[in-house]
Motif scaffolding. Structure first.
Motif, PDB file in Angstrom:
ATOM      1  N   LEU A 103       0.832  -1.197   0.000  1.00  0.00           N
ATOM      2  CA  LEU A 103       0.000   0.000   0.000  1.00  0.00           C
ATOM      3  C   LEU A 103       0.867   1.247   0.000  1.00  0.00           C
ATOM      4  N   PRO A 104       0.368   2.338  -0.599  1.00  0.00           N
ATOM      5  CA  PRO A 104       1.165   3.565  -0.623  1.00  0.00           C
ATOM      6  C   PRO A 104       1.388   4.134   0.777  1.00  0.00           C
ATOM      7  N   VAL A 105       2.565   4.665   0.997  1.00  0.00           N
ATOM      8  CA  VAL A 105       2.926   5.303   2.254  1.00  0.00           C
ATOM      9  C   VAL A 105       3.346   6.733   1.940  1.00  0.00           C
ATOM     10  N   PRO A 106       2.752   7.725   2.591  1.00  0.00           N
ATOM     11  CA  PRO A 106       3.123   9.111   2.304  1.00  0.00           C
ATOM     12  C   PRO A 106       4.584   9.385   2.645  1.00  0.00           C
ATOM     13  N   GLY A 107       5.187  10.257   1.875  1.00  0.00           N
ATOM     14  CA  GLY A 107       6.542  10.699   2.183  1.00  0.00           C
ATOM     15  C   GLY A 107       7.611   9.826   1.554  1.00  0.00           C
ATOM     16  N   THR A 108       8.822  10.342   1.553  1.00  0.00           N
ATOM     17  CA  THR A 108       9.966   9.630   0.975  1.00  0.00           C
ATOM     18  C   THR A 108      11.160   9.681   1.925  1.00  0.00           C
ATOM     19  N   ALA A 109      10.895   9.468   3.194  1.00  0.00           N
ATOM     20  CA  ALA A 109      11.979   9.487   4.178  1.00  0.00           C
ATOM     21  C   ALA A 109      12.993   8.402   3.852  1.00  0.00           C
ATOM     22  N   ALA A 110      14.260   8.757   3.877  1.00  0.00           N
ATOM     23  CA  ALA A 110      15.317   7.801   3.554  1.00  0.00           C
ATOM     24  C   ALA A 110      15.490   6.795   4.682  1.00  0.00           C
ATOM     25  N   ALA A 111      15.618   5.540   4.319  1.00  0.00           N
ATOM     26  CA  ALA A 111      15.876   4.496   5.306  1.00  0.00           C
ATOM     27  C   ALA A 111      17.324   4.589   5.778  1.00  0.00           C
ATOM     28  N   ARG A 112      17.555   4.057   6.953  1.00  0.00           N
ATOM     29  CA  ARG A 112      18.901   4.060   7.516  1.00  0.00           C
ATOM     30  C   ARG A 112      19.874   3.334   6.592  1.00  0.00           C
ATOM     31  N   PRO A 113      21.021   3.960   6.266  1.00  0.00           N
ATOM     32  CA  PRO A 113      21.973   3.275   5.378  1.00  0.00           C
ATOM     33  C   PRO A 113      22.487   1.984   6.006  1.00  0.00           C
ATOM     34  N   LEU A 114      22.805   1.028   5.146  1.00  0.00           N
ATOM     35  CA  LEU A 114      23.365  -0.243   5.593  1.00  0.00           C
ATOM     36  C   LEU A 114      24.744  -0.419   4.975  1.00  0.00           C
ATOM     37  N   GLY A 115      25.697  -0.779   5.813  1.00  0.00           N
ATOM     38  CA  GLY A 115      27.039  -1.024   5.307  1.00  0.00           C
ATOM     39  C   GLY A 115      27.189  -2.448   4.813  1.00  0.00           C
ATOM     40  N   PRO A 116      28.415  -2.855   4.547  1.00  0.00           N
ATOM     41  CA  PRO A 116      28.666  -4.224   4.087  1.00  0.00           C
ATOM     42  C   PRO A 116      28.236  -5.244   5.139  1.00  0.00           C
ATOM     43  N   ALA A 117      27.894  -6.434   4.666  1.00  0.00           N
ATOM     44  CA  ALA A 117      27.506  -7.527   5.559  1.00  0.00           C
ATOM     45  C   ALA A 117      27.900  -8.838   4.918  1.00  0.00           C
ATOM     46  N   PRO A 118      28.164  -9.862   5.712  1.00  0.00           N
ATOM     47  CA  PRO A 118      28.498 -11.178   5.132  1.00  0.00           C
ATOM     48  C   PRO A 118      27.345 -11.714   4.300  1.00  0.00           C
ATOM     49  N   VAL A 119      27.679 -12.535   3.324  1.00  0.00           N
ATOM     50  CA  VAL A 119      26.656 -13.056   2.427  1.00  0.00           C
ATOM     51  C   VAL A 119      25.624 -13.897   3.167  1.00  0.00           C
ATOM     52  N   ASP A 120      26.022 -14.522   4.274  1.00  0.00           N
ATOM     53  CA  ASP A 120      25.062 -15.337   5.027  1.00  0.00           C
ATOM     54  C   ASP A 120      24.274 -14.522   6.042  1.00  0.00           C
ATOM     55  N   ARG A 121      24.508 -13.214   6.110  1.00  0.00           N
ATOM     56  CA  ARG A 121      23.781 -12.349   7.046  1.00  0.00           C
ATOM     57  C   ARG A 121      23.332 -11.067   6.341  1.00  0.00           C
ATOM     58  N   PRO A 122      22.566 -11.171   5.276  1.00  0.00           N
ATOM     59  CA  PRO A 122      22.194  -9.969   4.529  1.00  0.00           C
ATOM     60  C   PRO A 122      21.310  -9.009   5.312  1.00  0.00           C
ATOM     61  N   ALA A 123      20.644  -9.490   6.372  1.00  0.00           N
ATOM     62  CA  ALA A 123      19.802  -8.615   7.192  1.00  0.00           C
ATOM     63  C   ALA A 123      20.524  -8.148   8.447  1.00  0.00           C
ATOM     64  N   ALA A 124      21.831  -8.320   8.524  1.00  0.00           N
ATOM     65  CA  ALA A 124      22.582  -7.890   9.705  1.00  0.00           C
ATOM     66  C   ALA A 124      22.365  -6.404   9.938  1.00  0.00           C
ATOM     67  N   GLY A 125      22.131  -6.041  11.199  1.00  0.00           N
ATOM     68  CA  GLY A 125      21.917  -4.643  11.553  1.00  0.00           C
ATOM     69  C   GLY A 125      20.476  -4.192  11.469  1.00  0.00           C
ATOM     70  N   ILE A 126      19.614  -5.001  10.888  1.00  0.00           N
ATOM     71  CA  ILE A 126      18.205  -4.665  10.787  1.00  0.00           C
ATOM     72  C   ILE A 126      17.509  -5.010  12.112  1.00  0.00           C
ATOM     73  N   ARG A 127      16.717  -4.096  12.609  1.00  0.00           N
ATOM     74  CA  ARG A 127      16.001  -4.294  13.877  1.00  0.00           C
ATOM     75  C   ARG A 127      14.524  -4.555  13.583  1.00  0.00           C
ATOM     76  N   VAL A 128      14.029  -5.671  14.117  1.00  0.00           N
ATOM     77  CA  VAL A 128      12.670  -6.127  13.817  1.00  0.00           C
ATOM     78  C   VAL A 128      11.872  -6.262  15.116  1.00  0.00           C
ATOM     79  N   LEU A 129      10.770  -5.511  15.223  1.00  0.00           N
ATOM     80  CA  LEU A 129       9.819  -5.705  16.306  1.00  0.00           C
ATOM     81  C   LEU A 129       8.821  -6.767  15.869  1.00  0.00           C
ATOM     82  N   ASP A 130       8.775  -7.850  16.595  1.00  0.00           N
ATOM     83  CA  ASP A 130       7.995  -9.034  16.247  1.00  0.00           C
ATOM     84  C   ASP A 130       6.733  -9.066  17.105  1.00  0.00           C
ATOM     85  N   LEU A 131       5.612  -8.628  16.532  1.00  0.00           N
ATOM     86  CA  LEU A 131       4.327  -8.642  17.232  1.00  0.00           C
ATOM     87  C   LEU A 131       3.483  -9.748  16.612  1.00  0.00           C
ATOM     88  N   THR A 132       3.902 -10.978  16.806  1.00  0.00           N
ATOM     89  CA  THR A 132       3.249 -12.113  16.153  1.00  0.00           C
ATOM     90  C   THR A 132       3.115 -13.274  17.120  1.00  0.00           C
TER      91      THR A 132
END
Length: 495
Positions: free
Chosen positions: A217-246
């Motif tokens: 769905l469309p989200v208003p605005g174009t705020a830039a996401a936090r930049p991500l630096g290099p990461a190992p190939v087996d950890r492409p989501a390294a540094g990403i913070r996820v709130l798990d409400l499930t």
């Protein structure tokens, strides 16, 4: 069972990887036959899932399959759904990995044996040799006066509500429940249960209703996401913070997959809502777990601190449940216009059932899967796995991974993603071609044995036998970095 994880998403060590298939034209039969030297097939359901996620079609030539074909046997194309959702998730992880390492997208190699094992991960789990109980005695199919009804009473509060609305004592067993339901119309039971907050659904014929497989769905605005630096190939989501409400399977499978790929995933539960610890054990790998009461000022302040620096929120509660706490999508994006919000529901996002409670088994009953899978005696049947749960979970994880990449390589701004069991079910019923006769994978037909796709891990709950992750791409992680900890015992802080 193996004590050590096997390589590439659970691939047995005696099975070398196959080459990625060459690009191929659609033959109109549900698959496309390659003309390259591997004679590989490009899977049409994978292409459809990838398109629903907004993926670039030229990346599909990176995807290949191997391993046993005789997994998840069913009258519906469950195997094709399962491997397509895992392939789409694997490709999304590979795409993000390419962004983080600054190279080409790694080849995706999905092992059907790993997929089949992971889709029934809750059935393979043992805790110190003990096999957890699956469905509770009052959960299942029951004859009504005019058909069948499916109940779900695994949680104590759902069991109590079901018995109360039927006028049964709190200690009533299956025999009393069966006797009572046999004298009632299935739809009457369904509506009385719904009004009381209990869970029962009349078994319906196959529905011709369709729901989107994935929505952005469309989200208003174009705020830039936090930049991500290099990461190992087996950890492409390294540094990403996820709130798990499930809770239960679909959402936890999605966040379990993000944790596998390196994300810092923190699950948050209410201290007033009980959880089945065996369910948490199965889906808690790689994650942390805490309890916060959002109505308590101190706990709410802790939650707001977490939200302030989260990259992703995954919400699998019934639509609208968390709105009163200021967590409706509009409120979240007003505070965090760069957020990735993924929502999962049971019955779809529009229509009269959109706000109803639901589980995989109930949706199977309500959309006609249970009737389609009925036995010769007319008793409703079920899929060989909680495929709506697991499939939707992998689709949600794939969409989140794609959003993380797209935020940084395409359009900036937040992402609002929605998935539902009804959408996955209508795709299974109407959007995936039936299994072609004698279809074989790249490696040829081979008997399925789950043992190579299982491993043993020590944990706070004891020694766990569990399914290995099915995510497969060159350099993919072979197991989670940490076992599940005790439910609700971690501090509410980011690592």
């Amino acid at each position: 069972m193996t004590e050590q994880p096997s390589p590439a998403g659970g691939r047995p060590t005696d099975q070398p990887p196959t080459d990625a298939p060459a690009p191929a034209a659609d033959t109109g039969s549900g698959t496309a036959t390659a003309t390259g030297p591997t004679a590989a097939r490009v899977d049409r359901p994978t292409a459809d899932a990838w398109a629903a996620l907004g993926g670039a079609p030229e990346l599909l030539d990176r995807v290949g399959f191997h391993g046993p074909d005789d997994v998840l046997p069913s009258g519906l194309p469950v195997r094709r759904l399962a491997r397509a959702t895992v392939a789409a998730c694997s490709l999304a992880a590979a795409e993000l990995a390419a962004h983080r390492i600054g190279g080409p997208v790694p080849a995706v190699r999905v092992d059907q044996g790993a997929v089949g094992t992971s889709f029934v991960s809750e059935r393979h789990l043992t805790v110190d040799g003990r096999t957890p109980v699956g469905f509770a005695p009052l959960s299942g199919f029951w004859r009504a006066s005019d058909g069948w009804v499916r109940t779900h009473a695994n949680y104590p509060h759902h069991r109590d509500r079901l018995l109360a609305v039927l006028g049964l004592p709190a200690d009533a067993g299956p025999e009393r429940l069966a006797e009572t339901l046999s004298g009632l119309r299935a739809e009457d039971v369904q509506e009385r249960a719904y009004a009381a907050g209990a869970l029962a659904v009349a078994v319906a014929p196959v529905s011709d209703a369709t729901h989107p497989l994935a929505e952005s769905l469309p989200v208003p605005g174009t705020a830039a996401a936090r930049p991500l630096g290099p990461a190992p190939v087996d950890r492409p989501a390294a540094g990403i913070r996820v709130l798990d409400l499930t809770r239960v399977i679909a959402g936890p499978v999605a966040t379990r997959t993000l944790a596998l790929l390196g994300a810092d995933v923190l699950r948050i539960d209410s201290p007033r809502l009980p959880e089945a610890e065996d369910a948490h054990t199965d889906t808690g790998f790689g994650k942390r777990s805490t309890r916060l009461d959002l109505a308590d000022p101190a706990d709410r302040a802790a939650f707001d601190d977490l939200l302030a620096t989260a990259d992703v929120v995954v919400n699998a509660y019934r639509p609208g449940t968390l709105d009163a706490y200021g967590l409706a999508p509009e409120a979240l994006f007003a505070r965090r216009p760069d957020l990735v919000l993924a929502q999962i529901c049971a019955w779809g996002w529009t229509g009269p059932w959109a706000g109803r409670r639901g589980f995989d088994s109930l949706v199977q009953a309500g959309v006609g899967i249970a009737a389609h899978e009925a036995g010769p005696d007319g008793r409703p049947g079920a899929l060989p796995a909680q495929a709506l749960d697991h499939g939707t979970g992998y689709l949600a994880a794939a969409g989140i991974l794609r959003a993380l990449t797209d935020q940084r390589t395409g359009r900036p701004g937040g992402r609002h993603l929605r998935y539902s069991f009804a959408g996955t079910a209508s795709w299974l019923l109407h959007g995936i071609a039936p299994e072609p006769p004698a279809e074989s994978s790249e490696q040829g037909t081979e008997p399925y044995d789950p043992a190579p796709y299982l491993t043993v891990t020590d944990s706070a709950y004891g020694k766990l036998r569990h399914a290995l992750p099915p995510i497969g791409y060159d350099g993919a992680p072979t197991d989670w970095a940490r076992p599940p900890g005790r439910w609700g015992t971690d501090r509410p802080v980011w690592l």
